[in-house]
Design a protein around this motif. Structure first.
Motif, PDB file in Angstrom:
ATOM      1  N   LYS A   1      45.508  95.728  48.953  1.00 40.45           N
ATOM      2  CA  LYS A   1      45.215  94.965  47.747  1.00 40.45           C
ATOM      3  C   LYS A   1      43.797  94.439  47.834  1.00 40.45           C
ATOM      4  O   LYS A   1      43.525  93.479  48.569  1.00 40.45           O
ATOM      5  N   GLY A   2      42.911  95.071  47.099  1.00 40.46           N
ATOM      6  CA  GLY A   2      41.517  94.650  47.160  1.00 40.46           C
ATOM      7  C   GLY A   2      40.951  94.859  48.546  1.00 40.46           C
ATOM      8  O   GLY A   2      40.925  95.968  49.063  1.00 40.46           O
ATOM      9  N   ARG A   3      40.559  93.777  49.185  1.00 40.56           N
ATOM     10  CA  ARG A   3      39.940  93.849  50.511  1.00 40.56           C
ATOM     11  C   ARG A   3      40.875  93.340  51.602  1.00 40.56           C
ATOM     12  O   ARG A   3      40.441  92.720  52.563  1.00 40.56           O
ATOM     13  N   LYS A   4      42.168  93.654  51.464  1.00 36.45           N
ATOM     14  CA  LYS A   4      43.124  93.228  52.501  1.00 36.45           C
ATOM     15  C   LYS A   4      44.311  94.182  52.534  1.00 36.45           C
ATOM     16  O   LYS A   4      44.619  94.863  51.553  1.00 36.45           O
ATOM     17  N   ALA A   5      44.936  94.219  53.708  1.00 38.23           N
ATOM     18  CA  ALA A   5      46.196  94.937  53.884  1.00 38.23           C
ATOM     19  C   ALA A   5      47.259  93.891  54.184  1.00 38.23           C
ATOM     20  O   ALA A   5      47.072  93.026  55.045  1.00 38.23           O
ATOM     21  N   GLU A   6      48.370  93.980  53.486  1.00 40.06           N
ATOM     22  CA  GLU A   6      49.422  92.984  53.652  1.00 40.06           C
ATOM     23  C   GLU A   6      50.760  93.695  53.725  1.00 40.06           C
ATOM     24  O   GLU A   6      51.059  94.561  52.900  1.00 40.06           O
ATOM     25  N   GLY A   7      51.564  93.352  54.754  1.00 37.06           N
ATOM     26  CA  GLY A   7      52.841  94.025  54.884  1.00 37.06           C
ATOM     27  C   GLY A   7      53.638  93.524  56.065  1.00 37.06           C
ATOM     28  O   GLY A   7      53.557  92.350  56.436  1.00 37.06           O
ATOM     29  N   SER A   8      54.413  94.440  56.661  1.00 37.07           N
ATOM     30  CA  SER A   8      55.278  94.075  57.783  1.00 37.07           C
ATOM     31  C   SER A   8      55.231  95.166  58.843  1.00 37.07           C
ATOM     32  O   SER A   8      54.851  96.308  58.578  1.00 37.07           O
ATOM     33  N   LEU A   9      55.622  94.792  60.059  1.00 39.70           N
ATOM     34  CA  LEU A   9      55.713  95.758  61.155  1.00 39.70           C
ATOM     35  C   LEU A   9      56.931  95.455  61.992  1.00 39.70           C
ATOM     36  O   LEU A   9      57.379  94.313  62.088  1.00 39.70           O
ATOM     37  N   THR A  10      57.455  96.524  62.581  1.00 44.96           N
ATOM     38  CA  THR A  10      58.619  96.408  63.460  1.00 44.96           C
ATOM     39  C   THR A  10      58.273  97.003  64.814  1.00 44.96           C
ATOM     40  O   THR A  10      57.831  98.158  64.887  1.00 44.96           O
ATOM     41  N   VAL A  11      58.433  96.219  65.871  1.00 49.08           N
ATOM     42  CA  VAL A  11      58.162  96.660  67.243  1.00 49.08           C
ATOM     43  C   VAL A  11      59.290  96.146  68.134  1.00 49.08           C
ATOM     44  O   VAL A  11      59.609  94.947  68.098  1.00 49.08           O
ATOM     45  N   ALA A  12      59.877  97.041  68.927  1.00 47.34           N
ATOM     46  CA  ALA A  12      60.939  96.679  69.876  1.00 47.34           C
ATOM     47  C   ALA A  12      62.071  95.905  69.206  1.00 47.34           C
ATOM     48  O   ALA A  12      62.598  94.941  69.760  1.00 47.34           O
ATOM     49  N   GLY A  13      62.396  96.320  68.012  1.00 47.85           N
ATOM     50  CA  GLY A  13      63.511  95.699  67.308  1.00 47.85           C
ATOM     51  C   GLY A  13      63.192  94.394  66.615  1.00 47.85           C
ATOM     52  O   GLY A  13      64.075  93.806  65.976  1.00 47.85           O
ATOM     53  N   ARG A  14      61.977  93.923  66.718  1.00 44.54           N
ATOM     54  CA  ARG A  14      61.582  92.679  66.071  1.00 44.54           C
ATOM     55  C   ARG A  14      60.646  92.985  64.901  1.00 44.54           C
ATOM     56  O   ARG A  14      59.856  93.943  64.951  1.00 44.54           O
ATOM     57  N   LYS A  15      60.738  92.151  63.871  1.00 45.38           N
ATOM     58  CA  LYS A  15      59.957  92.381  62.662  1.00 45.38           C
ATOM     59  C   LYS A  15      59.099  91.170  62.336  1.00 45.38           C
ATOM     60  O   LYS A  15      59.566  90.029  62.417  1.00 45.38           O
ATOM     61  N   TRP A  16      57.845  91.439  61.990  1.00 46.08           N
ATOM     62  CA  TRP A  16      56.909  90.382  61.610  1.00 46.08           C
ATOM     63  C   TRP A  16      56.172  90.789  60.340  1.00 46.08           C
ATOM     64  O   TRP A  16      56.113  91.974  59.989  1.00 46.08           O
TER      65      TRP A  16
END
Length: 235
Positions: free
Chosen positions: A134-149
């Motif tokens: 979005k414009g000049r940023k990336a915004e979302g989520s990630l999942t690593v080792a079963g955890r989500k942020w």
């Protein structure tokens, strides 16, 4: 009676000539009037004798719109609630990402199309990154080792960004990764990990004035590359 014969004959000839003259006037178009093209009005006759109807021109189908791909972009930011950093880089629609908190790391590869970013973990296919640009940023989520942020990563410029180094020393593969982010006060935050074979070793700081200068990892000299130098190596 013999004198009337020539008179009748002449009268009949005059009437006939007048009739022919009228017929000629009717048959010949007057000057300036359009000629009638009777051939254009005649229907085309097929071999079976039926009149062929003129076919309508086909309506062209609309071509599908291909989503645009980002040519070049680099993002870096903090992962909420984890103390980790994330860096994302895109080159002609191909994307790589790196999550690291100094102990745990995860590399990602994938694609960007139409402003949507989809990445999958290199070592663990269950690891995911999903984001919108979005414009000049990336915004979302990630999942690593079963955890989500969730994360928010603005665009960055060098020396901020993502770096990686690999080498083979005495049969062992040495590798390291770094995320560099510029702080508001002009200093830089770095986070990374390094491995010699399967053993995790201390990761050195890279020089922000010359981030591709050689560094020592596990007793080996390795050369960090920015994303342009290694994105083609990652599948």
């Amino acid at each position: 009676m013999s004198r009337l014969g020539p008179v009748i004959t002449l009268a009949a000839g005059a009437v006939l000539a007048g009739g022919l003259g009228v017929a000629s006037v009717i048959a010949m178009p007057t000057a300036g009037s359009p000629a009638v093209n009777t051939a254009a009005e005649a229907p085309v006759v097929q071999q079976n004798g039926a009149a062929a109807q003129p076919s309508a021109a086909p309506t062209p189908s609309p071509s599908p719109t291909t989503p645009k791909k980002t040519v070049k972009a680099d993002y870096g930011g903090r992962v909420k609630g984890s103390g980790a950093l994330i860096a994302l880089s895109i080159r002609n629609g191909k994307a790589v990402g790196y999550f690291c908190d100094g102990r745990t790391e995860a590399w990602f590869t994938g694609v960007e199309s139409g402003g949507e970013l989809k990445l999958t973990g290199v070592a663990d296919k269950r690891a995911k990154v999903r984001a919108e640009l979005k414009g000049r940023k990336a915004e979302g989520s990630l999942t690593v080792a079963g955890r989500k942020w969730s994360f928010f990563a603005p665009t960055v410029t060098k020396p901020s960004g993502l770096y990686r180094a690999t080498a083979t020393v005495r049969g062992a593969k040495v590798r390291a990764g770094w995320i560099v982010l510029k702080n508001a006060n002009g200093t830089y935050t770095q986070v990374g990990t390094a491995f010699a074979g399967d053993r995790q070793v201390d990761v050195p700081r890279i020089d922000t004035a010359g981030p591709t200068a050689p560094v020592q990892v596990g007793g080996a000299t390795i050369y960090p590359k920015d994303v342009d130098g290694f994105i083609g190596e990652m599948s």
